[in-house]
Design an enzyme around this catalytic site. Structure first.
Site, PDB file in Angstrom:
ATOM      1  N   GLY A  52     -33.896  13.494  -2.441  1.00 41.37           N
ATOM      2  CA  GLY A  52     -33.992  14.938  -1.682  1.00 41.37           C
ATOM      3  C   GLY A  52     -32.617  15.289  -1.363  1.00 41.37           C
ATOM      4  O   GLY A  52     -31.737  14.429  -1.006  1.00 41.37           O
ATOM      5  N   CYS A  79     -33.238   6.560  -2.471  1.00 45.68           N
ATOM      6  CA  CYS A  79     -32.463   7.379  -2.136  1.00 45.68           C
ATOM      7  C   CYS A  79     -32.776   8.250  -0.688  1.00 45.68           C
ATOM      8  O   CYS A  79     -32.976   7.484   0.253  1.00 45.68           O
ATOM      9  CB  CYS A  79     -31.888   8.642  -3.087  1.00 45.68           C
ATOM     10  SG  CYS A  79     -30.373   9.538  -2.680  1.00 45.68           S
ATOM     11  N   TYR A  80     -33.104   9.581  -0.711  1.00 48.23           N
ATOM     12  CA  TYR A  80     -33.439  10.013   0.525  1.00 48.23           C
ATOM     13  C   TYR A  80     -34.856   9.373   0.930  1.00 48.23           C
ATOM     14  O   TYR A  80     -34.903   9.312   2.210  1.00 48.23           O
ATOM     15  CB  TYR A  80     -33.958  11.531   0.385  1.00 48.23           C
ATOM     16  CG  TYR A  80     -34.360  12.230   1.519  1.00 48.23           C
ATOM     17  CD1 TYR A  80     -33.517  12.621   2.668  1.00 48.23           C
ATOM     18  CD2 TYR A  80     -35.600  12.506   1.347  1.00 48.23           C
ATOM     19  CE1 TYR A  80     -34.207  13.228   3.881  1.00 48.23           C
ATOM     20  CE2 TYR A  80     -36.472  13.068   2.802  1.00 48.23           C
ATOM     21  CZ  TYR A  80     -35.620  13.504   3.658  1.00 48.23           C
ATOM     22  OH  TYR A  80     -36.348  14.115   4.925  1.00 48.23           O
ATOM     23  N   HIS A 166     -30.638   4.974  -7.789  1.00 52.14           N
ATOM     24  CA  HIS A 166     -31.657   5.972  -8.381  1.00 52.14           C
ATOM     25  C   HIS A 166     -32.061   4.892  -9.612  1.00 52.14           C
ATOM     26  O   HIS A 166     -31.286   4.787 -10.565  1.00 52.14           O
ATOM     27  CB  HIS A 166     -31.321   7.154  -9.102  1.00 52.14           C
ATOM     28  CG  HIS A 166     -31.026   8.272  -7.813  1.00 52.14           C
ATOM     29  ND1 HIS A 166     -32.184   8.938  -7.758  1.00 52.14           N
ATOM     30  CD2 HIS A 166     -30.090   8.566  -7.344  1.00 52.14           C
ATOM     31  CE1 HIS A 166     -31.710   9.881  -6.644  1.00 52.14           C
ATOM     32  NE2 HIS A 166     -30.498   9.635  -6.434  1.00 52.14           N
ATOM     33  N   GLU A 168     -34.540   5.244 -11.737  1.00 52.89           N
ATOM     34  CA  GLU A 168     -35.256   5.893 -12.705  1.00 52.89           C
ATOM     35  C   GLU A 168     -34.055   6.632 -13.752  1.00 52.89           C
ATOM     36  O   GLU A 168     -34.511   6.883 -14.915  1.00 52.89           O
ATOM     37  CB  GLU A 168     -36.063   7.293 -12.025  1.00 52.89           C
ATOM     38  CG  GLU A 168     -35.355   8.272 -11.444  1.00 52.89           C
ATOM     39  CD  GLU A 168     -34.629   7.913 -10.058  1.00 52.89           C
ATOM     40  OE1 GLU A 168     -34.637   6.862  -9.749  1.00 52.89           O
ATOM     41  OE2 GLU A 168     -34.333   9.151  -9.487  1.00 52.89           O
ATOM     42  N   GLY A 221     -48.166  28.079 -33.381  1.00 50.07           N
ATOM     43  CA  GLY A 221     -48.260  26.871 -34.197  1.00 50.07           C
ATOM     44  C   GLY A 221     -47.386  25.911 -33.880  1.00 50.07           C
ATOM     45  O   GLY A 221     -47.177  24.726 -34.666  1.00 50.07           O
ATOM     46  N   ASP A 224     -46.306  22.378 -28.690  1.00 53.41           N
ATOM     47  CA  ASP A 224     -46.669  22.452 -27.428  1.00 53.41           C
ATOM     48  C   ASP A 224     -48.053  23.445 -27.294  1.00 53.41           C
ATOM     49  O   ASP A 224     -48.901  22.888 -26.757  1.00 53.41           O
ATOM     50  CB  ASP A 224     -45.562  23.009 -26.456  1.00 53.41           C
ATOM     51  CG  ASP A 224     -44.347  22.109 -26.813  1.00 53.41           C
ATOM     52  OD1 ASP A 224     -44.499  21.044 -27.149  1.00 53.41           O
ATOM     53  OD2 ASP A 224     -43.319  22.946 -26.148  1.00 53.41           O
ATOM     54  N   LYS A 364     -41.671  15.556 -24.054  1.00 52.01           N
ATOM     55  CA  LYS A 364     -42.092  16.124 -25.458  1.00 52.01           C
ATOM     56  C   LYS A 364     -42.817  15.058 -26.232  1.00 52.01           C
ATOM     57  O   LYS A 364     -43.665  14.957 -26.871  1.00 52.01           O
ATOM     58  CB  LYS A 364     -40.780  16.564 -26.355  1.00 52.01           C
ATOM     59  CG  LYS A 364     -41.078  16.997 -27.563  1.00 52.01           C
ATOM     60  CD  LYS A 364     -41.363  18.644 -27.395  1.00 52.01           C
ATOM     61  CE  LYS A 364     -41.496  19.499 -28.708  1.00 52.01           C
ATOM     62  NZ  LYS A 364     -41.682  20.820 -28.376  1.00 52.01           N
TER      63      LYS A 364
END
Ligand code: XMP
Length: 508
Positions: A52, A79-80, A166, A168, A221, A224, A364
């Site tokens: 954050g 982190c934060y 981080h 991730e 179409g 998503d 996606k």
């Protein structure tokens, strides 16, 4: 169901953390820290405090009840989140601009459950100003960098871990390993979650929430909106109505394919609005790309609005928003390169109570996995992105029915050849563009003077930047030869070898 809570303190990578967890077949959900009562913490196999932008000493900085550390639920602070955990447990945090670290940094790890399999030194990604100077009582420092004396800490007994960097992001060399260690070594997860569960749970949730309600979906179409529509259809059946506006700017046979799939295969209530002529009339003589986009976007809303009015009041409007759309729309004041036409403009014109975005947390590839799970045909699920304004931004200059037909044929041939070469799933996006320049050719003994078609193929992860794809010459040769032979009016085929930037993916 085993699940991990990503407790959101306002960091920019929060959904990415959830995604990394889900990649390990453990379900994760991101929830704002202020919306999760302490009593619910025990529902989770583990909690991850996100990063954050704040400093823990700021009055306005997000905080959480320190009792969370005593619930018997493992916590990983990032982190934060790491600083917050230290602060909650009585450690000392320093705000010192001079030691702010940003970018790749060498991290030295000690042996602990979180760092199993890590070498003594590895690269991690840092982005912080504050740091933990002294680990709280009961915690041991288990990692450091040159300017961070407590880059990682743990209280193994209470299963509390904190890392300043981080894990991730891909720049952290062993980030995935660290998250895996947290999930399996620390939280003891089984890792048996899959897309099947996500789909089944979503259907059950919407069935309960929406039974007896009227639901409306604008179907393009595209992947998503198709996945969102089928999911909702499984939940509410005939109470879902899909409106599919065919603006006549779709690829060859696309409109029919979309309609057939949803009507026949899924037995959905679908209203196809054939508005081809209406769009052509509006676009007549228009050559300026931005104007084309605006006209199409507006007309799309008008058509949808008319249909929605016929349906009357609906309770819910479904949108196929996915996580990258959420990030992009929050991107602030980035300059408008192109006005993207999406159904995002619809809510204000439709009479509804609430929006439903079933795919809001998915990336996606996860949406595609959900689509396959729902039984949507693979060719629809694997469709490449197609812009809302369709072929209008691939016919340069003014648009006519004839030009659209020429482009449709050329594009279909290119797509066939890409599929025949097995390149259709590995190439991010590929299509044909009809230019407005003509050139001289020769056919038989006669002179021709016809259009130039451009073939474009790009490779990209996020479409923000893209490289032109090095397609095999044989594929280009076959496509070129077929297009010039089979499509009347085309004398020349060229291949676009420009990356983005400086070009964009689409030509207009
Ligand atoms: P550009 O041309 O901006 O394209 O480099 C990046 C990606 O976005 C797609 N694109 C659109 N998608 N509405 C959409 O939904 C639009 O108006 C639009 N314009 C471009 C493009 O096909 C590529 O995938």
């Amino acid at each position: 169901m085993e699940k991990i809570l990503v407790l959101d303190f306002g960091g920019q990578y929060n959904q990415l953390i959830a995604r990394r967890v889900r990649e390990n077949h453990v379900y994760a959900e991101v929830r704002p820290f202020s919306k999760v009562p302490l009593e619910e913490i025990r529902d989770y196999a583990g909690v991850i405090f996100t990063g954050g932008p704040n400093s823990v000493y700021d009055e306005k900085s997000p905080h959480y009840d320190p009792a969370i550390l005593n619930q018997g639920v493992p916590v990983l602070g990032i982190c934060y989140g790491h600083q917050l955990m230290a602060w909650m447990a009585g450690g000392e945090i320093c705000s010192a601009g001079s030691v702010s670290e940003y970018g790749k940094v060498t991290f030295r790890a000690d042996a602990c459950a979180l760092f199993e399999g890590l070498p003594e030194e590895s690269v991690c990604w840092m982005s912080h100003t504050d740091y933990v100077r002294t680990a709280p009582a009961g915690f041991t420092v288990v990692g450091r960098t040159d300017s961070c004396p407590c880059a990682a800490m743990c209280d193994a007994e209470r299963k509390l871990y904190g890392v300043q960097f981080h894990p991730e992001v891909t720049h952290t060399e062993y980030g995935k390993q660290i998250l895996r260690n947290f999930l399996f070594n620390v939280c003891g997860c089984a890792g048996d979650w899959n897309m099947e569960d996500f789909v089944a749970n979503s259907i059950a949730k919407y069935r309960e929430q929406l039974t007896g309600k009227k639901v409306l979906c604008a179907l393009s179409g595209g992947v998503d909106s198709s996945v969102a529509a089928v999911l909702l259809h499984k939940a509410v059946g005939k109470n879902l109505t899909c409106v599919f506006v065919d603006h006549g700017l779709l690829r060859k046979d696309e409109g029919d394919m979309v309609e057939r799939t949803f009507r026949e295969r899924f037995d959905m209530e679908i209203i196809r609005v054939n508005a081809q002529q209406r769009f052509l009339d509006k676009l007549s003589g228009v050559t300026e790309p931005e104007r084309k986009r605006k006209i199409i976007g507006e007309e799309f809303i008008r058509v949808f609005e008319e249909e929605a009015r016929k349906i009357g009041k609906v309770n819910y409007l479904v949108q196929g928003t996915i996580y990258p759309d959420v990030i992009e729309s929050g991107a602030g004041d980035a300059s408008v390169i192109k006005s993207h036409h999406n159904v995002g403009g619809l809510p204000s014109v439709v009479d509804f109570d609430e929006i439903i975005e079933p795919l809001r947390t998915l990336f996606k590839d996860e949406v595609r996995a959900a689509g396959l799970e729902l039984g949507i045909p693979a060719d629809l699920v694997w469709r490449q992105p197609f812009p809302g304004p369709g072929l209008a931004i691939r016919v340069l200059g003014d648009i006519t029915a004839e030009k659209l037909d020429i482009l449709r044929e050329a594009d279909a041939i290119f797509r066939e050849e890409m599929a025949a070469a097995g390149l259709d799933r590995t190439t991010s996006q590929y299509f044909a563009v009809l230019t407005d320049s003509r050139s001289v050719g020769v056919m038989g003994d006669a002179r021709t003077y016809g259009c130039t078609v451009v073939l474009r193929a790009v490779t990209t992860d996020d479409f923000m930047t893209a490289d032109w794809t090095r397609l095999p010459y044989e594929v280009l040769a076959r496509a070129s030869s077929r297009i010039t032979n089979e499509v009347k009016g085309i004398t020349r085929v060229v291949y676009d070898v420009t990356s983005k930037p400086p070009a964009t993916v689409e030509w207009e």
